[in-house]
Design an enzyme around this catalytic site. Structure first.
Site, short mmCIF file in Angstrom:
data_model
loop_
_atom_site.label_atom_id
_atom_site.label_comp_id
_atom_site.label_asym_id
_atom_site.label_seq_id
_atom_site.Cartn_x
_atom_site.Cartn_y
_atom_site.Cartn_z
CB CYS A 144 -58.33 -12.41 8.62
SG CYS A 144 -59.25 -13.94 8.60
CB CYS A 189 -57.37 -16.74 8.02
SG CYS A 189 -57.07 -15.43 9.20
CE LYS A 205 -54.15 -20.37 6.78
NZ LYS A 205 -53.50 -19.91 8.00
CE1 TYR A 235 -65.50 -10.53 6.02
CE2 TYR A 235 -64.87 -9.05 7.79
CZ TYR A 235 -65.01 -10.32 7.29
OH TYR A 235 -64.65 -11.40 8.06
CB ALA A 240 -56.56 7.30 9.31
CE1 TYR A 246 -50.71 -18.39 11.06
CE2 TYR A 246 -49.34 -17.58 12.84
CZ TYR A 246 -50.35 -17.38 11.92
OH TYR A 246 -50.99 -16.17 11.85
CD GLU A 273 -50.91 -21.84 8.33
OE1 GLU A 273 -51.67 -22.20 9.25
OE2 GLU A 273 -50.88 -20.66 7.92
CG HIS A 321 -65.39 -47.64 15.75
ND1 HIS A 321 -64.02 -47.61 15.83
CD2 HIS A 321 -65.72 -48.75 15.05
CE1 HIS A 321 -63.54 -48.67 15.20
NE2 HIS A 321 -64.54 -49.38 14.72
CD GLU A 355 -62.43 -45.12 17.22
OE1 GLU A 355 -62.99 -45.89 18.01
OE2 GLU A 355 -62.47 -45.27 15.97
C1 LIG Z 1 -50.49 -15.44 5.99
C2 LIG Z 1 -51.32 -15.30 7.24
C3 LIG Z 1 -52.15 -16.33 7.61
C4 LIG Z 1 -52.93 -16.22 8.75
N1 LIG Z 1 -53.71 -17.27 9.10
C5 LIG Z 1 -54.49 -17.19 10.20
C6 LIG Z 1 -55.35 -18.26 10.55
O1 LIG Z 1 -55.40 -19.29 9.87
N2 LIG Z 1 -56.14 -18.12 11.64
C7 LIG Z 1 -56.11 -16.98 12.42
O2 LIG Z 1 -56.86 -16.90 13.39
N3 LIG Z 1 -55.28 -15.96 12.11
C8 LIG Z 1 -54.48 -16.03 11.03
N4 LIG Z 1 -53.66 -14.99 10.70
C9 LIG Z 1 -53.60 -13.82 11.60
C10 LIG Z 1 -54.77 -12.87 11.36
O3 LIG Z 1 -54.83 -12.52 10.01
C11 LIG Z 1 -54.61 -11.64 12.21
O4 LIG Z 1 -54.43 -12.02 13.57
C12 LIG Z 1 -55.83 -10.73 12.12
O5 LIG Z 1 -56.07 -10.33 10.81
C13 LIG Z 1 -55.63 -9.49 13.00
O6 LIG Z 1 -56.72 -8.64 12.86
P1 LIG Z 1 -56.54 -7.08 13.14
O7 LIG Z 1 -57.90 -6.49 13.07
O8 LIG Z 1 -55.72 -6.86 14.33
O9 LIG Z 1 -55.64 -6.55 11.93
P2 LIG Z 1 -55.80 -6.70 10.37
O10 LIG Z 1 -56.77 -7.72 9.99
O11 LIG Z 1 -54.41 -6.83 9.85
O12 LIG Z 1 -56.39 -5.30 9.91
C14 LIG Z 1 -55.66 -4.12 10.03
C15 LIG Z 1 -56.11 -3.19 8.91
O13 LIG Z 1 -55.67 -1.88 9.18
C16 LIG Z 1 -55.29 -1.26 7.97
N5 LIG Z 1 -54.43 -0.14 8.34
C17 LIG Z 1 -53.23 -0.22 8.98
N6 LIG Z 1 -52.77 1.04 9.23
C18 LIG Z 1 -53.69 1.89 8.75
C19 LIG Z 1 -53.78 3.32 8.72
N7 LIG Z 1 -52.85 4.08 9.27
N8 LIG Z 1 -54.87 3.88 8.13
C20 LIG Z 1 -55.85 3.11 7.56
N9 LIG Z 1 -55.81 1.74 7.57
C21 LIG Z 1 -54.74 1.16 8.17
C22 LIG Z 1 -54.61 -2.37 7.22
O14 LIG Z 1 -54.58 -2.10 5.83
C23 LIG Z 1 -55.49 -3.57 7.56
O15 LIG Z 1 -56.52 -3.72 6.62
C24 LIG Z 1 -52.88 -15.05 9.55
C25 LIG Z 1 -52.04 -13.99 9.17
C26 LIG Z 1 -51.27 -14.12 8.03
C27 LIG Z 1 -50.37 -12.98 7.63
#
Ligand SMILES: Cc1cc2nc3c(=O)[nH]c(=O)nc-3n(C[C@H](O)[C@H](O)[C@H](O)COP(=O)(O)OP(=O)(O)OC[C@H]3O[C@@H](n4cnc5c(N)ncnc54)[C@H](O)[C@@H]3O)c2cc1C
Length: 461
Positions: A43, A48, A51, A99, A115, A180, A184, A438, A443
């Site tokens: 994200c 997100c 984007k 973060y 990991a 989407y 986008e 309005h 509306e």
């Molecule tokens: C282009 C795009 C636009 C999007 N726009 C929107 C939006 O507008 N609104 C919305 O709500 N959602 C949006 N999403 C979806 C949203 O980004 C995801 O739903 C959200 O990030 C999921 O969170 P998560 O914690 O599951 O995984 P992620 O945020 O993907 O985090 C997973 C993390 O785990 C790490 N990782 C993976 N495997 C390992 C490992 N073995 N060891 C260590 N680290 C690892 C990855 O590097 C990553 O940083 C968008 C996605 C994309 C691709």
């Protein structure tokens, strides 16, 4: 690193993992999180947030085009991709550090690197080779772009990951996909001045959305200059110098400076060691979990995109928070996945919550549909050729509003608020009783008096 016994090891510092780690630490747990790319996950780093910044950039061209009718004259505008990307990257780096700081403030230990699961209680950190033992493990590894079957020239195809870092704005872009992310990026590139062609295998874009939304968005995008080739797919991509030729099924060819695929995403579990830990999972389907995000191994949990429930950031965050409260806060919490408002930041924008008309008609005996399309006020002066669409799907028996679908300016902002009304089971009478604001587009939502369609299921004789 010495052998350690943690309360919780979180794999993945994305939306869900970060929230879970912070809340669990707040409940007193000793937590470590591993991240192989950048803190913040999809994200923040390549989803997100970047984007939406590009979406903002792309919409200035429409504002410039309309400004003249409102009395403005300005020197000819020009756009510099490098400036946009550099500024976007600066903001993403700032967010990443926020973060990181929040995790540290909560007392979470961060390890950068991949990991993998070694056994049900052990995680191996590939950067150092160290093994860490944990009483609980949370898999929050997200999802990755899926390019589909290997085709000739697939190495020339980019995903959304690379689209955020293109060296220059491509003049002609072919985007395969109709979801989407595809739409986008089509809106972004089109607004910034590229020629965009969408190639989509199905007969219409935005599968799963209300049919009127799908038709309206496509028509509007076409009127802005985006081309659609539906019922086709890319069979090969050929490099010709710095350009590409996308070969399509049906013998068609499209020349492009960039070919992007946005045809779906896979749960990110490849090579992660799920089998070593005994976690059941179906190939490509995401890790199976119960209502508390517990996997087939009781002390291993999974949240977010890797579970392939509803792949959105707020959902991953909510699942992470619920997990931490359940396991470390003494407060078992389930996430309610119903009636989640959602937006597509295409141009025009989409906001949707609740049932589509087709879903409502399949489930309810009587369905009333209220639909309106209209020229937004701003376009009356500018002459821009655009219409907004709003639609309410109502249970004809109880008057409850089951779904709301909007296409047009600020649809995403509107649907966030409408989501509250839908969750509170508001009726059409509640909408009608609400005073209009309005002059606004919203509306219309409280002034649609008569149903445009009314369906009553015929009883079997
Ligand atoms: C282009 C795009 C636009 C999007 N726009 C929107 C939006 O507008 N609104 C919305 O709500 N959602 C949006 N999403 C979806 C949203 O980004 C995801 O739903 C959200 O990030 C999921 O969170 P998560 O914690 O599951 O995984 P992620 O945020 O993907 O985090 C997973 C993390 O785990 C790490 N990782 C993976 N495997 C390992 C490992 N073995 N060891 C260590 N680290 C690892 C990855 O590097 C990553 O940083 C968008 C996605 C994309 C691709």
């Amino acid at each position: 690193m010495a052998q350690q016994e943690l309360d919780l090891f979180v794999v993945g510092a994305g939306s869900g993992g970060v929230r879970a780690a912070r809340i669990a630490a707040g409940h007193g747990a000793r937590v470590m999180v591993a991240e192989e790319h950048r803190i913040g996950g999809t994200c923040v780093i390549r989803g997100c947030v970047p984007k939406k910044l590009l979406v903002y950039a792309s919409r200035f061209s429409h504002d410039f085009a309309e400004a003249g009718a409102f009395g403005w004259s300005a020197p000819a505008t020009s756009f510099d991709w490098a400036t946009l990307i550099a500024n976007k990257d600066r903001e993403i780096a700032r967010l990443e550090s926020v973060y990181r700081a929040n995790l540290q403030k909560a007392g979470v230990e961060i390890v950068m690197g991949r990991a993998v699961l070694e056994d049900p209680h052990t995680v191996r950190l590939l950067s150092s080779g160290a093994c860490v033992r944990a009483r609980n493990i949370l898999i929050a590894t997200g999802s990755t772009p899926n390019h589909g079957p290997i085709i000739p020239g697939i190495e020339h195809v980019i995903s959304s990951n690379e689209a955020f870092h293109l060296p220059e704005l491509p003049r002609r872009v072919v985007i395969q996909g109709g979801g989407y992310i595809a739409l986008e990026f089509a809106g972004i590139f089109d607004g910034l001045g590229s020629e965009v062609t969408i190639v989509y295998r199905g007969d219409n874009i935005l599968r799963g959305f209300d049919e009127d939304v799908r038709t309206h968005v496509r028509r509007e995008m076409e009127s802005r200059g985006v081309r659609f080739t539906t019922g086709a797919h890319v069979t090969a991509v050929e490099a010709a110098g710095k350009q590409y030729v996308a070969h399509l099924s049906g013998e068609r060819k499209l020349e492009a400076d960039c070919v992007m695929f946005a045809i779906g995403r896979h749960p990110n579990v490849s090579g992660f060691g799920l089998d070593a830990a005994g976690v059941e999972h179906a190939e490509g389907a995401g890790i199976g979990v119960d209502a508390y995000s517990q996997t087939s191994v009781p002390h291993i949990y999974a949240i977010g995109d890797v579970t392939n429930r509803i792949n959105l950031t707020p959902v991953a965050i909510r699942e992470g928070h619920a997990f931490a409260d359940t396991v470390f806060g003494g407060k078992p919490t389930r996430v309610d996945h119903r009636d989640i408002p959602t937006a597509v930041f295409s141009e025009p924008e989409v906001g949707a919550v609740g049932l589509t008309e087709a879903e409502a008609r399949a489930r309810f005996d009587a369905v009333d549909v209220y639909k309106t399309t209209f020229k937004p006020m701003k376009a009356t002066l500018s002459g821009r050729n655009t219409r907004m669409m709003m639609k309410l799907v109502v249970d004809g028996s109880t008057d409850r509003v089951l779904g709301c679908h909007i296409v047009g300016h600020d649809a995403a902002e509107m649907i966030q608020v409408l989501g509250i009304a839908i969750r509170m089971k508001a009726t059409k009478a509640d909408f009608d009783a609400t005073m209009a604001v309005h002059p606004t587009a919203a509306e219309e939502l409280v002034t649609m008096r008569e149903p445009t369609e009314r369906y009553v299921r015929k009883m079997a004789e």
